[in-house]
Design a protein around this motif. Sequence first.
Motif: not given
Lengths: 475, 248
Positions: A234-235, A237, A361, A364-365, A370
């Motif tokens: 999920c990190f 980008r 996602l 979240c970022q 995250v």
Amino acid sequence: MSATWASSLRTGASLRVLDGFGRSVLSACRYVAPRSTEELMETLARAKSEELTVAFRGSGRSYGDAAMNERGLVVDTTRLNRVLRWEPGQGILEAEAGLTIEGLWRRTIEDGYWPAVVPGTMHPTLGGCVAMNIHGKNNFRVGPFGDHVLGLDLLTAGGDLISCSREENPDVFHAVIGGLGLLGAVVRVRLKLKQVKSGRLRVLAVTARSMDETFDLFEALLPKSDYVVGWTDCFARRGNLGRSALHAANYFEAGEDPDAQDSLHVEKQGLPASIFGLPKGGLWKLMRPFTNAPGMAFINALRFHTAHLASGSTYVQSHVAFAFLLDYVPNWRLAYGPGGLIQYQIFVPHGGARECFHDVLTLCQRHRQVPYLGVMKRHRPDAYLLSHALDGWSMAMDFRVTRRNRARLWALTQVLTERVLDAGGKFYFAKDAVLRPNDVDRAYGRARLDQFNALKQKLDPANLFASDLTRRAFG
Amino acid sequence: MSSPIRLSKAIVVGASSGVGEAIARRLAESGAQVAIVARRQSELARVIQCAPNLIKHFVHDVTEFDSVPGLFEQIASELDGVDTLVYAAGIMPDCAEGEYSFAKDHATIATNLLGAMAWMNVAAARFEAGRAGTIIGISSIAGERGRRGFPGYCTSKAALTTYLESLRNRCSRYGVNVVTIKPGFVDTAMTRGKKGLFWLVSADKVAKRTLALAKRGSSACAFVPSRWALVAAIVRALPSFLFKRLNF
């Protein structure tokens, strides 16, 4: 005087500080653990006469507040765990509801049977699996846990035992499965198990470098696999957003696995005793320094790249090792620190899923919160009244909770919930700690909730069965 | 772990006189919502008259252990939460030379110890779950040694001190502030007419110091006034062959 303080549950039951599995919600509850169905019946009758509400708790694996009941009574069901009947010829097992998935597979594997649906941990009880209608990595192929329940006995608030199945009291059957324990105590479950020719699975590991690639690859794997699960970094980008490692697994057919017979032994179904050469008992303590945003960004990237190097490889894994990833590191949840975590699992219809997951996602970022873990699965709709399933996809996300971020995190989930609801999505109560009545109305639909409430009125007119979750999410 | 200690919604048990009354008044003056609990209706009424901002009062005998969970829940819902429990109920029956009374011992243990445990169990469970809260127990320097004059009282206070210590060790790691106060001689109805008193302080002074210690949030265990720590150290160090000869 000495006799009086055991005279009632209200004053005599001991208090327990109970947590959800995510440890982010806690409550102090009266707590009893009946040793027999008769004791359970007596407990329910006493609770009713004292006007105490009752929530059931199996192994406490729900992440949120489903198995907690502040001001009421929590009935621990784990002592009611006898296997009542096992017919290896037909793969039919009958057991009390406190039997765990672990107790189940240990009993049946050597006869060549494996539970058709299992969650990511072997600790939940059958009662919990029924109440939450849990799903596995094969939901797209075999449906939820409920689809493999042949019948069950329900002990109602009035003290009656109701047998139900698809033929007998089907309306009750389809409401109790996924019914959060709100209609009564499941005291007996009859299950159909899956016959397996080997104790092992053939696993294919592949990676996908973006959200689109993940969906494409996932869809390509679905028709030819028995299980598929995606682990999403999920990190990652921009162009890499949604990059994932996918694992697809298949059962062996008869004659395909040379070690088939041997692999069905219980002792061949162990989890690794050590991980990276480290004893796993204290491993969560080593995870602790990494359980923060930079640490987890690093771990996720590391995991993706190592998986990417080995992409396309196949290997053989025991059912236990493939299914119960959450049991690899004992007490891993403690690595999240005193604030614990929430798991937030969204279910989105097929058509809008790519776009929705991408947006979720990104949100979240953008909010700098995250998820440390993202898990993707494919689902299909089912026939249960309070079903969380749909023809679509789910993404389960683990968020760390701290004293400082708690309010912000809850606010973020509100934003995400709006996005998911706009896409026609749903949520899953076994994971939930954040939904509000309005969200639940929109996700499940007023008509279905009314239908459920009507049945609840009939079976439990005095509202004996309730929990912290029902008060929060149903109002 | 460093959020400020809030003493804003308090239950004070044993608030109809002495240290309990003084703590309840000080809490109410500081703006807290305070529910006072005591056995005697008339005394409760008097306390409320003097301090009208004490908002709730409940008649309750602490030896009726059975009614504690229900009463706690009732108060918690009326105050919309509880963040502080003060247990100040205590009795010290006279024990004459040559008198051996189980009835008195029993009543002392029931009021000073078992009542405290009944209230603190409920509070500790809720506070641990909420990861916050303050439990204040008024114990006594009398718990340091078993004096010949007050066997039941000394025993009850020694046990209360130990119980509070266990509670502190159990739940201070979950953010619960467990405060043990061990006053010396306090000028209250309990000590009136007793001989050999010295360093007598007012109940209000004990209350002031108690709340100051509680607000530190460090789960204090302290003698009040603090000079009693010196006396306690000497008394604890007294060898038995000497102690048994004393009339102290």
